[in-house]
Design an enzyme around this catalytic site. Sequence first.
Site, PDB file in Angstrom:
ATOM      1  CG  ASN A  60      -0.396   0.734   2.405  1.00 56.45           C
ATOM      2  OD1 ASN A  60      -0.462   1.968   2.489  1.00 56.45           O
ATOM      3  ND2 ASN A  60       0.188  -0.026   3.340  1.00 56.45           N
ATOM      4  CG  PHE A 115      -0.252   9.412   7.169  1.00 57.50           C
ATOM      5  CD1 PHE A 115      -0.234   8.073   7.500  1.00 57.50           C
ATOM      6  CD2 PHE A 115       0.727  10.243   7.734  1.00 57.50           C
ATOM      7  CE1 PHE A 115       0.724   7.569   8.383  1.00 57.50           C
ATOM      8  CE2 PHE A 115       1.679   9.751   8.615  1.00 57.50           C
ATOM      9  CZ  PHE A 115       1.679   8.406   8.936  1.00 57.50           C
ATOM     10  CB  SER A 146       3.910   5.863   7.128  1.00 57.70           C
ATOM     11  OG  SER A 146       3.410   5.733   5.809  1.00 57.70           O
ATOM     12  CG  ASN A 187       3.204   4.599   1.727  1.00 58.55           C
ATOM     13  OD1 ASN A 187       3.960   4.188   0.849  1.00 58.55           O
ATOM     14  ND2 ASN A 187       2.471   3.795   2.478  1.00 58.55           N
ATOM     15  CB  THR A 188       4.343  10.584   4.988  1.00 58.98           C
ATOM     16  OG1 THR A 188       2.984  10.140   5.042  1.00 58.98           O
ATOM     17  CG2 THR A 188       4.400  12.078   5.249  1.00 58.98           C
ATOM     18  CE  LYS A 238       2.784   0.414  12.891  1.00 56.87           C
ATOM     19  NZ  LYS A 238       1.374   0.240  12.461  1.00 56.87           N
ATOM     20  CG  ASN A 295       4.503   1.479   9.482  1.00 52.29           C
ATOM     21  OD1 ASN A 295       3.776   0.989   8.631  1.00 52.29           O
ATOM     22  ND2 ASN A 295       4.279   2.663  10.027  1.00 52.29           N
TER      23      ASN A 295
END
Length: 462
Positions: free
Chosen positions: A192, A196, A279, A281-282, A321, A350
């Site tokens: 994925n 966010f 994450s 993805n940021t 995390k 994560n």
Amino acid sequence: MASRFASKFVRQCLYRKLKSGSPAPPPPTPRCFSTSSAPAAARPNPPHSSKKGRLLTGATIGLVIAGGAYASTVDEATFCGWLFSATKLVNPFFAFLDPEVAHRLAVSAAARGWVPREKRTDSSILGLEVWGRRFSNPIGLSAGFDKNAEAVEGFLGLGFGFVEVGSVTPVPQEGNPKPRIFRLRDEGAIINRCGFNSEGIVAVAKRLGAQHGKRKLAETSSTSSSPSDEVKHGGKAGPGILGVNLGKNKTSEDAAADYVQGVHTLSQYADYLVINISSPNTPGLRQLQGRKQLKDLVKKVQAARDEMQWGEEGPPPLLVKIAPDLSKQDLEDIAAVALALRLDGLIISNTTVSRPDPVNRNPVAKESGGLSGKPLFSLSTGILKDMYILTKGKIPLIGCGGISSGEDAYKKIRAGATLVQLYTAFAYGGPALLPQMKAELANCLERDGFKSVHEAVGADCR
């Protein structure tokens, strides 16, 4: 319950039949005496299809009555087991849907109560106390599934020991362009790059506030609660524990301010808080895992939490995390900060940006984003074990990444996890997976002679 459902169903069937099924019967013909010798008109026979319809309706009603009568004689635990098993029939249909559409449907179903509700009590061997709160079992739902706190009650009702919502950003944001979720079904994995996607802290606060109000009202009206209990049974969302995972907005230039805003708005509803700095993805988010950056961030967030007014139970625990893609030095730095600042816990881990075997042979592996699921298990469990040793077992760790069975959960616990979380396996397996996992975990503990989860924590590190 089943007998009441059967009776209701029968009444509905009969009502619909009378209302729209057969034409109204003709009015009765007056009896007349005639001197005519003509034979009376023969009464028309009902059409054959009408007979078949009535037979089918009668058979259906009979089966419903018989099934309801039988189910009413079955104990609640058995009937609950049937409901969870029945989800195995529905779950495969989600595979034909777009992954994000399937995800939305699953959350909507849980929000509306269209999922089974666990009525069976968890085995006593699974219960444990962490942060002064009582968990009925150590298996939780990871952040990312119920991002906007739409279905907390539904997911807790499935029997999770705790549910973590989020990541929640201060300002609503759409996340990355679609498609952004990709299945690797053969590998039991998902990639994925959602980024966010969040409705923002205001929307989430409204939902959690409403749930918190219902909980307080129930506690006030209940006479069964004991004020002398030292351990808090359940949490702010009901019988289970609620975690709130905080994120930063993609365009924000002050990450600490975003997390502080999340603490000020949402911490009053949380049994624990999570700073998500891992994450993939940021852009730039994982840089916050550096020693100096992490230390500065945690200090600011802790100060924001501690300056708020809290009751006897005190402020919610604060966790961080982290990613699985960290060097040994990175892990040592994070452990040092966690111990120095007395962090309440770590979530490990994560998703990963790596593509371990056999994922790297799948064409979908070329998609950017974080990988979760079975291929992550070995990597995340290794990081978990390292962190347990580095923190000397002084900090509760939540094991996350690749868990798909009770045996997997047990391995995480032996590697140092006090609690564990599911995501990908639950997305594939559905509600039926949870009671199966709890039974397997209890069997693993009993098999190896442990009397509780706490006794097994870090067993492989001793």
